[in-house]
Scaffold this active site. Structure first.
Site, mmCIF file in Angstrom:
data_model
loop_
_atom_site.group_PDB
_atom_site.id
_atom_site.type_symbol
_atom_site.label_atom_id
_atom_site.label_comp_id
_atom_site.label_asym_id
_atom_site.label_seq_id
_atom_site.Cartn_x
_atom_site.Cartn_y
_atom_site.Cartn_z
ATOM 1 N N TRP A 160 38.860 28.898 -14.511
ATOM 2 C CA TRP A 160 40.223 30.024 -15.354
ATOM 3 C C TRP A 160 41.046 29.992 -13.861
ATOM 4 C CZ3 TRP A 160 35.811 29.310 -18.243
ATOM 5 C CH2 TRP A 160 35.800 29.062 -19.526
ATOM 6 N N HIS A 180 41.739 33.871 -20.978
ATOM 7 C CA HIS A 180 41.539 33.361 -22.816
ATOM 8 C C HIS A 180 41.700 35.233 -23.393
ATOM 9 C CE1 HIS A 180 36.900 33.498 -21.577
ATOM 10 N NE2 HIS A 180 37.769 33.997 -20.822
ATOM 11 N N ARG A 206 47.329 32.043 -16.511
ATOM 12 C CA ARG A 206 46.491 30.658 -14.951
ATOM 13 C C ARG A 206 46.779 30.638 -14.399
ATOM 14 N NH1 ARG A 206 42.648 27.463 -19.451
ATOM 15 N NH2 ARG A 206 42.192 29.471 -21.344
ATOM 16 N N GLN A 220 46.844 31.696 -27.418
ATOM 17 C CA GLN A 220 45.753 31.520 -28.053
ATOM 18 C C GLN A 220 45.679 32.819 -29.254
ATOM 19 O OE1 GLN A 220 42.781 31.549 -24.685
ATOM 20 N NE2 GLN A 220 42.918 29.999 -23.742
ATOM 21 N N VAL A 263 29.301 29.332 -25.270
ATOM 22 C CA VAL A 263 28.191 29.357 -26.610
ATOM 23 C C VAL A 263 27.458 28.414 -26.349
ATOM 24 C CG1 VAL A 263 30.692 29.345 -28.185
ATOM 25 C CG2 VAL A 263 30.822 28.043 -26.363
ATOM 26 N N ALA A 317 32.020 31.022 -32.626
ATOM 27 C CA ALA A 317 33.914 30.820 -32.066
ATOM 28 C C ALA A 317 34.812 30.036 -32.096
ATOM 29 C CB ALA A 317 33.459 31.414 -30.375
HETATM 30 N N1 DAH Z 1 38.390 30.301 -24.257
HETATM 31 C C1 DAH Z 1 38.302 28.829 -23.485
HETATM 32 C C2 DAH Z 1 39.243 28.513 -23.036
HETATM 33 O O1 DAH Z 1 40.205 28.880 -22.901
HETATM 34 C C3 DAH Z 1 38.157 28.462 -25.228
HETATM 35 C C4 DAH Z 1 36.851 28.649 -26.267
HETATM 36 C C5 DAH Z 1 35.574 28.275 -25.598
HETATM 37 C C6 DAH Z 1 36.584 29.573 -27.033
HETATM 38 C C7 DAH Z 1 34.735 27.994 -26.266
HETATM 39 C C8 DAH Z 1 35.750 30.120 -27.585
HETATM 40 C C9 DAH Z 1 34.739 29.145 -27.362
HETATM 41 O O2 DAH Z 1 35.645 30.929 -28.093
HETATM 42 O O3 DAH Z 1 33.244 29.332 -28.064
HETATM 43 O O4 DAH Z 1 39.340 27.692 -22.500
#
Ligand code: DAH
Length: 349
Positions: A160, A180, A206, A220, A263, A317
Site C-alpha cells: 500500500w 483501502h 495508492r 472499493q 484476516v 470480510a
Molecule cells: N483492503 C484490501 C486491499 O485493498 C482488500 C481486502 C482484503 C479487504 C481482505 C478485506 C479483506 O476486507 O478481508 O487490498
C-alpha cells in the site's frame, strides 16, 4: 369612473394617453416610473397623501385611486405585450428570426459507469440484509494500518505504498489518503456490537504505476459481517450470490490463498476474464482470471481488540475494486478509460 374625484380622473386621462404614446421598452419603463415610482410616482403620491385627508375624502379618493391603480397596471401589461408582439412581427417580416432553424438539442446527463456498477453492487448486498456505511477518505495511520495489524515496520505496508498528507502529526496519528476501505471495518466495530452486516463504498488511493487494471485512485466496496457461527462458506456464498446477481449464473469466482494481515485465513477473490473467457489475454495479464479483491475471516485478534468475544463470534470480510467489476460488466478493456473524461467513451453507458 364618473364617481372619481377630479384630480384622480385627470390623472387617469393623462396616464392612458402617455401609455399609448410610449413606443418602446425604454418609454414604457419611464412611464412606469412616472406613475408608479416609489419615490415620486404620481399615483403613489396620491395614495400616500390620503393619510392627510378627512375620513370622507379618504374613502372616496382612496377607492378611486385604488381602482385606477388596478386599471393602469392592466393597461401597462397590455401595452407591453402589444409592443413585444409588434417587435416580433417586425423581426419576422424582416427575416431576422429563422423559424425553420432547429432548436439546440437538450443533452441529457447520465451516471458514470462506475457509479452505476457501485449502485448495483450495493443493491445486491442490501437485499441480503447489509447496510451501507461510509468512512473518511483522509484517514489516520491507526485505522488504515495499525488497527488492521499492519504495524509501521511490517512488510505488508509495501503493498500500500501510498500518498501521505503533509500534516504535523506522526506515528499512528499521521494522515494519509486511505489505501483501502478496510479502516471502516475498525470504525464500525468500535461503534457497533455484533451482529454486524455492513458494506462500505468509497474511494481509495495508492502511489501506483497505472496499467490496464491499476489506477492510483479507485472505488472499493468493503464487506464486513460479524455474527455467531459465520464461516468461510458464508463468505464464499455471499460473494458468489452478489456476483451471480450482477453477471448471471454463468460467471465463476474462485478464492485463492493469499495474505492480508487483518484476516486469517485470507484469500484473493478472482473471476474468470470476460474478455477472453479464461484463455488469457492482455486484460487479464494472460492468466485467464481477474482479481476482484481480497477477502477472509476477520482475525480473532482484531475482534478481541474491538471488545468482541472471538470464542463466541466470527466474522468475514472482503474488499472489492469496483472499476474492475465495471470493466467486466460493460466489457471495458482498460481501467484508465474510466477517468479520462472522454465523452465518446462515457456516453456509451
Ligand atoms: N483492503 C484490501 C486491499 O485493498 C482488500 C481486502 C482484503 C479487504 C481482505 C478485506 C479483506 O476486507 O478481508 O487490498
Amino acid at each position: 369612473m364618473d364617481l372619481m374625484p377630479d384630480d384622480v380622473l385627470q390623472l387617469r386621462g393623462e396616464a392612458l394617453d402617455a401609455l399609448t404614446a410610449a413606443g418602446d421598452d425604454g418609454a414604457l419603463d419611464a412611464w412606469h416610473v412616472t406613475y408608479f415610482g416609489r419615490k415620486d410616482g404620481r399615483l403613489t403620491a396620491i395614495l400616500r397623501g390620503l393619510a392627510a385627508r378627512s375620513i370622507d375624502e379618504r374613502k372616496s379618493i382612496g377607492a378611486a385611486a385604488n381602482a385606477l391603480k388596478t386599471e393602469l397596471e392592466a393597461a401597462y401589461d397590455a401595452r407591453r405585450d402589444e409592443l413585444r408582439a409588434a417587435a416580433v412581427r417586425r423581426a419576422l417580416e424582416g427575416g431576422a428570426i429563422d423559424v425553420t432553424l432547429p432548436p439546440r438539442p437538450h443533452t441529457r446527463g447520465g451516471l458514470h459507469p462506475v457509479t452505476q456498477t457501485l449502485r448495483r453492487i450495493l443493491a445486491a448486498f442490501t437485499s441480503m440484509g447489509f447496510s451501507v456505511v461510509e468512512g473518511p477518505e483522509v484517514e489516520l495511520d491507526y485505522y488504515n494500518f495499525e488497527a488492521l495489524r499492519i504495524p509501521a515496520d511490517h512488510p505488508a505496508r509495501d503493498m500500500w505504498d501510498t500518498l501521505w498528507v503533509d500534516a504535523p502529526l506522526d506515528g499512528q496519528r499521521a494522515l494519509l489518503m486511505r489505501t483501502h476501505t478496510s479502516p471502516a471495518q475498525i470504525r464500525t466495530m468500535e461503534q457497533q456490537a455484533p451482529p454486524i452486516r455492513i458494506v462500505v463504498p468509497g474511494r481509495a488511493y495508492r502511489f501506483e504505476a497505472t496499467d490496464t487494471t491499476h489506477e492510483w485512485m479507485m472505488t472499493q466496496v468493503e464487506v464486513l459481517a460479524v455474527d455467531e457461527g459465520l464461516t468461510l462458506a458464508h463468505l464464499k456464498g455471499t460473494l458468489l450470490g452478489v456476483m451471480q446477481r450482477l453477471f448471471g449464473s454463468g460467471r465463476r469466482i474462485r478464492l485463492q490463498c493469499s495474505y492480508f494481515p487483518f484476516v486469517e485465513p485470507g484469500a484473493e477473490v478472482q473471476m474468470d476474464c470476460f474478455n477472453c473467457a479464461g484463455a488469457g489475454c492482455a486484460t487479464c495479464h494472460q492468466t485467464g482470471w481477474i482479481e476482484m479483491g481480497g477477502a477472509g475471516m476477520v482475525h480473532p485478534e482484531i475482534l478481541e481488540n474491538m471488545g468482541i468475544d472471538s470464542n463466541r463470534y466470527t466474522g468475514f470480510a472482503a474488499g472489492m475494486g469496483i472499476e474492475r467489476l465495471a470493466m467486466q460488466l460493460y466489457g471495458v478493456p482498460d481501467m484508465r478509460f474510466f477517468y479520462q473524461n472522454d465523452l465518446r467513451m462515457l456516453r456509451q453507458f
